[in-house]
Design an enzyme around this catalytic site. Structure first.
Site, PDB file in Angstrom:
ATOM      1  N   LYS A  16       0.835  -1.198   0.000  1.00 24.28           N
ATOM      2  CA  LYS A  16       0.000   0.000   0.000  1.00 24.28           C
ATOM      3  C   LYS A  16       0.871   1.250   0.000  1.00 24.28           C
ATOM      4  CE  LYS A  16      -3.761   2.188   2.651  1.00 24.28           C
ATOM      5  NZ  LYS A  16      -4.533   2.158   3.917  1.00 24.28           N
TER       6      LYS A  16
ATOM      7  N   SER B 295      -9.365   1.906   3.187  1.00 18.69           N
ATOM      8  CA  SER B 295      -8.586   2.651   2.219  1.00 18.69           C
ATOM      9  C   SER B 295      -7.553   1.796   1.490  1.00 18.69           C
ATOM     10  CB  SER B 295      -7.864   3.809   2.936  1.00 18.69           C
ATOM     11  OG  SER B 295      -6.954   3.339   3.914  1.00 18.69           O
TER      12      SER B 295
ATOM     13  N   GLY C 201      -6.477   1.775   9.955  1.00 19.24           N
ATOM     14  CA  GLY C 201      -6.717   2.765  10.990  1.00 19.24           C
ATOM     15  C   GLY C 201      -8.180   2.890  11.370  1.00 19.24           C
ATOM     16  N   GLY C 202      -9.057   2.379  10.492  1.00 21.37           N
ATOM     17  CA  GLY C 202     -10.496   2.387  10.756  1.00 21.37           C
ATOM     18  C   GLY C 202     -11.169   1.319   9.923  1.00 21.37           C
ATOM     19  N   GLY C 203     -10.590   0.119   9.947  1.00 23.31           N
ATOM     20  CA  GLY C 203     -11.098  -0.969   9.114  1.00 23.31           C
ATOM     21  C   GLY C 203     -10.496  -0.987   7.728  1.00 23.31           C
ATOM     22  N   SER C 204      -9.414  -0.241   7.499  1.00 23.43           N
ATOM     23  CA  SER C 204      -8.896  -0.048   6.149  1.00 23.43           C
ATOM     24  C   SER C 204      -8.258  -1.271   5.519  1.00 23.43           C
ATOM     25  CB  SER C 204      -7.878   1.101   6.141  1.00 23.43           C
ATOM     26  OG  SER C 204      -8.531   2.339   6.300  1.00 23.43           O
TER      27      SER C 204
END
Length: 620
Positions: free
Chosen positions: A210, A286, A307-310
């Site tokens: 990534k 993301s 960081g939030g389900g990415s």
């Protein structure tokens, strides 16, 4: 008259039992979907001094941020980052890694946990069922046997990526890939194999990264057009160094939602990452590029950042496995510092086996890592239990206790809910897994606290560079995000950290009687890539909340979590099941995920493949 004060009961008076008097509150996002010209106009108003103040106050009030974090009194202190008791994790059916060994030594230990590789004929069956993805060990076996070389794999990979870019629409899997560097790595790996001295089972296997993780000589853009101007890449991230030590063929930087601040994977600068199951659908954010590259068969595994389900969200939407470890289990050195206390390097892979190999290779902290609780030695699950397909023999799986909050679990689309219950029923019927009903209070408050935290951290981390270099080169959705993030007050941020304390208490109470918590990974399947959002981005907080609602605890509390593909909705789109574990219990998650994978495979619930985007059948 002042504002009426609200008060939360002390956590000591709250219950997580199934008979708790706590009411479940579903996400109730008050924000219209915007894209195109409407979004551009709204961006201008959010960034203006007068209109921006009005809109920011209204958005915070309408979405309960003002009520919960400005007008509510807490009895608990703030918890500024996840912190866990320093104790060894008791897990059954595992081997423990020696912490001072090299990454190749660790990977060799992982191979001891796996059943023997199928025969050549069994591997050849993939020609008839091409979307049973090739695994890391399939690549290694092909290299050792001389049937193919890493150099030829690299050439096929480059051809497949070019093909994906020439499709209509462009699949947009990668932001950057360097043909010369890829072929150089492949040539070196081919030479090692020719001498019979591969560095590990990963030697020559294509792995994507990534574009939030430093991988020299690539720039790290974070999905932007400006980040590389203010932050130079001089070295590899810690996780990349470990993969290089294993000989992995690092094949480029995958596309992502700009700065990780979205759930669709629509990037106005590098294109929308398309879902291999339906090119008109999004891959998710993301880490969408990494998930889609794996799902399309370009590589067996890739790295993301969660960081939030990415990691878990795009894994579920693209039908692959997604793992994030406990906060601090994998070093964040060399990762773009978008948030300090929420993000973790994660793995996207086509199988649980490959997830285990990748996890073993990259796990481990550095002495200089800024983490609250240094990890104990990592355990690896012995997956040989499932070698002969006799599911009933696994006493380890049958002893696992799973917690489920049904009101929360059921708050998902019917097709998602039905598919997840089917998988859960398989675990209960085939393995005798016990499911305990629990209550998790204040889930909506946790979602909002996470939003305040991630917004405040990215604003503090890169806000100066964003204001100086990035604001006019960013997508409209990102500009709206930053306008809102900058409005969070000290009281709101500290109250959010007090909510973190409360949620850690609730989850640790549940883990006193259960080994893990089960949920759908997402409440809906992959959304459509809307044409009006492609140029400037899209704001759709309502759908975004549906995609994120089950994943927050993994980041806000730093808990390990994994998404496992379990089936499809009526449109043939993948559905994922999520397992959330106790701190440092990655082995238990991988063990149960493997059981799910094996049991569903034996029940012939495997990928049809007819709707999948085809690059080539495989880079092998």
């Amino acid at each position: 008259m002042g504002t009426k004060k609200l008060e939360l009961r002390p956590v000591s008076e709250m219950s997580t039992s199934k008979d708790s008097d706590t009411n479940y509150t579903a996400a109730n996002v008050k924000a219209p979907r915007m894209a195109g010209l409407l979004l551009r106009c709204f961006t201008w108003m959010m960034e203006s001094d007068i209109f921006g103040l009005i809109f920011r106050l209204k958005l915070k009030k309408d979405n309960l941020i003002t009520k919960v974090f400005q007008q509510t009194e807490y009895h608990e202190p703030p918890m500024f980052q996840p912190h866990f008791p320093i104790e060894e994790v008791e897990e059954s059916g595992v081997i423990q890694l020696e912490q001072n060994r090299s990454p190749p030594d660790h990977v060799a230990r992982a191979l001891e946990c796996l059943y023997p590789l199928p025969s050549r004929n069994a591997i050849g069956d993939r020609n008839r069922h091409p979307f049973l993805h090739w695994k890391i060990r399939d690549y290694a076996e092909a290299f050792v046997s001389g049937r193919i070389t890493p150099y030829l794999v690299a050439e096929r990979f480059l051809s497949a990526v070019e093909d994906s870019c020439n499709r209509s629409p462009n699949m947009c899997f990668f932001i950057a890939y360097n043909e010369e560097d890829i072929l150089r790595q492949a040539s070196e790996s081919t030479a090692r194999h020719a001498k019979g001295k591969p560095l590990s089972v990963l030697d020559g296997v294509p792995i994507a990264v990534k574009d939030e993780i430093d991988c020299f000589p690539y720039l790290t853009t974070g999905g932007t057009k400006w980040m590389q101007k203010v932050r130079k890449v001089k070295d590899d991230a810690a996780c990349i160094k470990r993969l290089r030590a294993c000989g992995a063929l690092l094949v480029g930087k995958t596309n992502m939602h700009e700065l990780g601040q979205g759930t669709t994977g629509i990037n106005p600068h590098y294109g929308a990452v398309r879902n291999p199951y339906d090119k008109d659908r999004c891959a998710g954010g993301s880490s969408g590029g990494s998930a889609a590259a794996v799902a399309a068969g370009l590589c067996p595994a890739a790295l993301g950042v969660d960081g939030g389900g990415s990691v878990r969200m795009p894994a579920a939407l693209c039908g692959v496995v997604g793992l994030k470890g406990t906060y601090g289990r994998v070093s964040s050195a060399g990762v773009l510092p978008l948030n300090w206390t929420l993000g973790s390097v994660g793995i996207l892979a086509a199988s649980v086996e490959d997830t285990l190999i990748m996890y073993t290779a990259i796990q481990g902290h550095l002495a200089q890592d800024w983490i609250a609780s240094f990890p104990p030695a990592a355990n690896l699950p012995i997956l040989k239990d499932f070698e002969d397909g006799d599911l009933s023999k696994s006493k380890i799986i049958s002893s696992i206790k799973i917690a489920k909050y049904s009101k929360w679990f059921d708050d998902s689309d019917k097709s998602v809910r039905t598919t997840c219950y089917s998988a859960l029923n398989v675990l209960q019927q085939e393995y005798g897994v016990k499911v305990l009903e629990v209550t998790i209070p204040e889930l909506e408050e946790m979602r909002l606290a996470h939003f305040i935290t991630i917004g405040s951290e990215i604003s503090a981390s890169i806000g100066i560079d964003y204001d100086r270099m990035g604001i006019h080169d960013s997508g409209a959705d990102i500009r709206v995000c930053f306008a809102l993030y900058g409005s969070f007050s000290t009281r709101e941020l500290l109250s959010a950290q007090r909510m973190r304390f409360r949620q850690m208490h609730y989850h640790m109470e549940i883990f006193k009687t259960a080994d893990l918590i089960v949920t759908p990974t997402t409440a809906a399947t992959a959304p459509v890539c809307s044409a009006d959002g492609l140029k400037y981005g899209e704001l759709n907080y309502v759908y975004g909340a549906k995609l994120m609602q089950y994943q927050i605890a993994g980041n806000f509390l730093g808990l390990p979590a994994i998404s496992v593909p379990i089936g499809y909705d009526e449109n043939g789109l993948p559905v994922g099941l999520q397992l959330i574990g106790r701190p440092w219990s990655e082995a238990t998650l991988l063990h149960l995920a493997s059981a799910i994978e094996v049991s569903l495979s034996l029940l012939s619930q495997v990928v049809d493949g007819s709707q999948l985007y085809k690059t080539t059948r495989s880079c092998l």
